[in-house]
Scaffold this active site. Structure first.
Site, PDB file in Angstrom:
ATOM      1  CB  CYS A 185      -8.909  -4.813  -2.103  1.00 20.55           C
ATOM      2  SG  CYS A 185      -9.501  -3.856  -0.680  1.00 20.55           S
ATOM      3  CG  HIS A 212      -4.036  -3.855  -1.145  1.00 19.39           C
ATOM      4  ND1 HIS A 212      -4.518  -3.270  -2.292  1.00 19.39           N
ATOM      5  CD2 HIS A 212      -5.015  -3.716  -0.216  1.00 19.39           C
ATOM      6  CE1 HIS A 212      -5.727  -2.785  -2.067  1.00 19.39           C
ATOM      7  NE2 HIS A 212      -6.052  -3.040  -0.816  1.00 19.39           N
ATOM      8  CD  GLU A 267      -2.062  -3.915  -4.857  1.00 15.92           C
ATOM      9  OE1 GLU A 267      -2.586  -2.942  -4.279  1.00 15.92           O
ATOM     10  OE2 GLU A 267      -2.365  -5.108  -4.571  1.00 15.92           O
TER      11      GLU A 267
END
Length: 266
Positions: free
Chosen positions: A120, A229, A231
């Site tokens: 990001c 994203h 994660e």
């Protein structure tokens, strides 16, 4: 006689860039736990937070201590002056401390072979480091999707649901991890690539043509930057796990090289 106990192997050390925050009037440094967990559980590395304080960090020490670095997502934006654009509106959240650390240290760390994963804002930082530019409000551009996170009243875990497909470009790093050419991702951003930086290889695009992933073409180590994203989806998304696993493998390679260099110098 008790059985001989062997020590567990040392894990590679991964620096996770922090955000600058204010906490009850005190300047602080913050890393969201999703990055810590993904580096620990999937990359199988030791996460350490890198404070965004340029005055306390130096590249030589980081090169001797780190085996990889994660540039995290953030609600803040890269300062437009970094890529030669007009200043962002005063109400736009920025992080000059993080800008100073990332743009001051990262170019040399990448040139010296440190694996890097940008997510990001980290994706946007890597683009600007390579002399690319950013569009500060993608959703305002004709023909572009609205890539923002949407309704903030939703439960936080719903923010990270898949939001649109990406088209993976054949022959790159991401195709080797994804195994498919069309994948769903959880894209949450309002800035995006305007001009892709020098020496960057596009790895995936959104349906509106926006670059959603790239790698650094002219360095030998693992590099990947994604505009979504991973994660936050390590429990249910094979691509998210594959990204962090590949990054962890690259960090182990870097760790072996770093330790061998220490032994050779002793």
């Amino acid at each position: 006689m008790p059985a001989f106990q062997t020590s567990p192997p040392r894990r590679p050390v991964v620096g996770i860039i922090a955000d600058s925050i204010e906490f009850h009037g005190h300047r602080g440094h913050s890393v969201l736990h999703g990055y810590v967990r993904a580096v620990n559980e999937i990359a199988q590395a030791m996460p350490v937070m890198l404070p965004v304080a340029a005055e306390v960090l130096d590249g030589t020490t980081l090169l001797g201590a780190l085996d990889g670095i994660v540039l995290t997502g953030s609600p803040s934006n890269v300062a437009a002056e970094r890529y030669g654009a007009s200043a962002l509106p005063a109400a736009t959240r920025q992080d000059t401390h993080r800008d100073a650390v990332v743009f001051g240290l990262l170019p040399a760390l990448i040139r010296r072979g440190l694996p890097v994963l940008g997510i990001c804002r980290g994706f946007q930082e890597l683009n600007v480091i390579h002399r690319g530019t950013l569009e500060p409000a993608v959703h305002e551009q004709p023909g572009r999707l609205d890539h923002r996170e949407g309704d903030h009243n939703r439960p936080i875990e719903r923010w990270y649901d898949n939001s649109h497909p990406i088209h993976v470009i054949p022959g790159g790093v991401l195709e080797g991890l994804a195994g498919e050419l069309v994948m769903q991702v959880n894209s949450l951003h309002h800035q995006g690539v305007d001009r892709l930086g020098d020496g960057l290889r596009p790895e995936a695009t959104a349906p509106d043509g926006l670059v959603e992933a790239f790698s650094i073409a002219d360095v030998p180590q693992f590099t990947l930057a994604v505009q979504w994203h991973p994660e936050m989806r390590i429990d249910d998304c094979p691509l998210s796990r594959a990204i962090f696993a590949a990054f962890g493998n690259a960090c182990r390679t870097r760790q072996r090289e770093r330790e061998q260099a220490i032994l050779s110098a002793s």
